[in-house]
Motif scaffolding. Structure first.
Motif, PDB file in Angstrom:
ATOM      1  N   MET A 173      70.935  57.782  38.216  1.00 43.50           N
ATOM      2  CA  MET A 173      71.321  59.066  37.871  1.00 43.50           C
ATOM      3  C   MET A 173      72.802  58.994  36.896  1.00 43.50           C
ATOM      4  O   MET A 173      72.452  59.844  35.832  1.00 43.50           O
ATOM      5  N   ALA A 174      73.774  58.430  37.109  1.00 41.33           N
ATOM      6  CA  ALA A 174      74.849  58.211  36.277  1.00 41.33           C
ATOM      7  C   ALA A 174      74.371  57.793  35.006  1.00 41.33           C
ATOM      8  O   ALA A 174      74.758  58.240  33.919  1.00 41.33           O
ATOM      9  N   GLU A 175      73.438  56.551  34.852  1.00 39.97           N
ATOM     10  CA  GLU A 175      72.991  56.336  33.457  1.00 39.97           C
ATOM     11  C   GLU A 175      72.114  57.431  32.951  1.00 39.97           C
ATOM     12  O   GLU A 175      72.243  57.466  31.652  1.00 39.97           O
ATOM     13  N   ARG A 176      71.176  57.909  33.629  1.00 38.79           N
ATOM     14  CA  ARG A 176      70.428  58.823  32.797  1.00 38.79           C
ATOM     15  C   ARG A 176      71.335  60.001  32.304  1.00 38.79           C
ATOM     16  O   ARG A 176      70.810  60.401  31.100  1.00 38.79           O
ATOM     17  N   TYR A 177      72.331  60.417  32.782  1.00 34.04           N
ATOM     18  CA  TYR A 177      73.120  61.550  32.433  1.00 34.04           C
ATOM     19  C   TYR A 177      74.319  61.269  31.628  1.00 34.04           C
ATOM     20  O   TYR A 177      75.271  62.086  31.351  1.00 34.04           O
ATOM     21  N   GLY A 178      74.734  60.121  31.475  1.00 32.82           N
ATOM     22  CA  GLY A 178      75.850  59.620  30.724  1.00 32.82           C
ATOM     23  C   GLY A 178      76.986  59.502  31.334  1.00 32.82           C
ATOM     24  O   GLY A 178      78.112  59.573  30.954  1.00 32.82           O
ATOM     25  N   GLY A 179      76.789  59.331  32.772  1.00 33.09           N
ATOM     26  CA  GLY A 179      77.913  59.198  33.491  1.00 33.09           C
ATOM     27  C   GLY A 179      78.543  57.630  33.493  1.00 33.09           C
ATOM     28  O   GLY A 179      77.683  56.847  33.341  1.00 33.09           O
ATOM     29  N   ASP A 180      79.633  57.377  34.283  1.00 26.09           N
ATOM     30  CA  ASP A 180      80.188  56.083  34.652  1.00 26.09           C
ATOM     31  C   ASP A 180      79.424  55.316  35.659  1.00 26.09           C
ATOM     32  O   ASP A 180      79.702  55.877  36.930  1.00 26.09           O
ATOM     33  N   PRO A 181      78.331  54.455  35.685  1.00 25.73           N
ATOM     34  CA  PRO A 181      77.682  54.058  36.915  1.00 25.73           C
ATOM     35  C   PRO A 181      78.733  53.464  37.808  1.00 25.73           C
ATOM     36  O   PRO A 181      78.547  53.411  39.068  1.00 25.73           O
ATOM     37  N   GLU A 182      79.794  52.749  37.522  1.00 27.72           N
ATOM     38  CA  GLU A 182      80.655  52.110  38.421  1.00 27.72           C
ATOM     39  C   GLU A 182      81.469  52.958  39.273  1.00 27.72           C
ATOM     40  O   GLU A 182      81.568  52.861  40.466  1.00 27.72           O
ATOM     41  N   ARG A 183      81.852  53.826  38.509  1.00 26.69           N
ATOM     42  CA  ARG A 183      82.481  55.096  39.429  1.00 26.69           C
ATOM     43  C   ARG A 183      81.832  55.774  40.216  1.00 26.69           C
ATOM     44  O   ARG A 183      81.947  56.150  41.426  1.00 26.69           O
ATOM     45  N   ALA A 184      80.506  56.033  39.552  1.00 24.66           N
ATOM     46  CA  ALA A 184      79.283  56.678  40.574  1.00 24.66           C
ATOM     47  C   ALA A 184      79.219  55.830  41.804  1.00 24.66           C
ATOM     48  O   ALA A 184      78.969  56.395  42.916  1.00 24.66           O
ATOM     49  N   GLU A 185      79.106  54.796  41.480  1.00 24.65           N
ATOM     50  CA  GLU A 185      78.811  53.730  42.679  1.00 24.65           C
ATOM     51  C   GLU A 185      79.798  53.755  43.932  1.00 24.65           C
ATOM     52  O   GLU A 185      79.571  53.927  44.888  1.00 24.65           O
ATOM     53  N   LEU A 186      81.157  53.664  43.233  1.00 28.22           N
ATOM     54  CA  LEU A 186      82.301  53.526  44.197  1.00 28.22           C
ATOM     55  C   LEU A 186      82.252  54.967  44.943  1.00 28.22           C
ATOM     56  O   LEU A 186      82.389  55.137  46.214  1.00 28.22           O
ATOM     57  N   ALA A 187      81.897  56.251  44.263  1.00 25.46           N
ATOM     58  CA  ALA A 187      82.015  57.461  44.977  1.00 25.46           C
ATOM     59  C   ALA A 187      80.903  57.344  46.113  1.00 25.46           C
ATOM     60  O   ALA A 187      81.041  57.974  46.962  1.00 25.46           O
ATOM     61  N   ALA A 188      79.796  56.701  45.687  1.00 27.77           N
ATOM     62  CA  ALA A 188      78.601  56.933  46.393  1.00 27.77           C
ATOM     63  C   ALA A 188      78.803  55.991  47.674  1.00 27.77           C
ATOM     64  O   ALA A 188      78.481  56.481  48.991  1.00 27.77           O
ATOM     65  N   ILE A 189      79.473  55.044  47.522  1.00 26.72           N
ATOM     66  CA  ILE A 189      79.686  53.982  48.667  1.00 26.72           C
ATOM     67  C   ILE A 189      80.393  54.749  49.659  1.00 26.72           C
ATOM     68  O   ILE A 189      80.364  54.803  50.794  1.00 26.72           O
TER      69      ILE A 189
END
Length: 158
Positions: A1-17
């Protein structure tokens, strides 16, 4: 979803974890952190399911050394939302809300919306949560109402 909407995938992954790091703590332990660390005391007046998000942000910062405010806020607000949600807030909140293991009326529609309109999907998610809480006769956390209303206003302005 981060990639789809232009977010930062690494930061999103860290928050998700880390977003549910305190989810399975005993209620008394979460309550102690809320009281002792000066987290919003009004949380204690609402469902305990909300508590793990701000407690989790505290744990991420103080036990895991996370200093990125965008990641911490995404963790902090993933259960309630807030006004002026950042893209990261929206991604983590919605991803958590509709994760594959969740099954409830309307989740498939929310998943469908998430494929093309992040804000509409979030509004639908907040609507579902609010409807559920109303049906259960429970109080609704003010940030959730504020988040929903803010998204609606911004959708009309767009």
């Amino acid at each position: 979803m981060a990639e789809r909407y232009g977010g930062d995938p690494e930061r999103a992954e860290l928050a998700a974890i880390l977003h549910d790091v305190a989810k399975y703590w005993q209620t008394s332990r979460m309550e102690a952190v809320i009281r002792e660390q000066g987290l919003p005391a009004d949380l204690l007046l609402y469902d305990k399911e909300l508590w793990h998000a701000p407690v989790g942000a505290f744990v991420a910062e103080h036990h895991f050394g996370i200093t990125d405010s965008m990641v911490l806020d995404a963790i902090r607000y993933h259960t309630s939302g807030r006004e002026d949600m950042t893209l990261m807030d929206k991604i983590v909140c919605l991803a958590d809300y509709m994760e594959p293991g969740r099954e409830f009326p309307g989740v498939d529609h929310i998943r469908e919306l998430s494929g093309h309109d992040l804000n509409k999907a979030l509004i639908a998610g907040f609507d579902s949560t609010i409807t559920y809480l109303l049906a259960q006769g429970k109080r609704i956390y003010p940030l959730t109402i504020a988040a929903r209303n803010d998204l609606i206003v911004k959708a009309r302005e767009a």
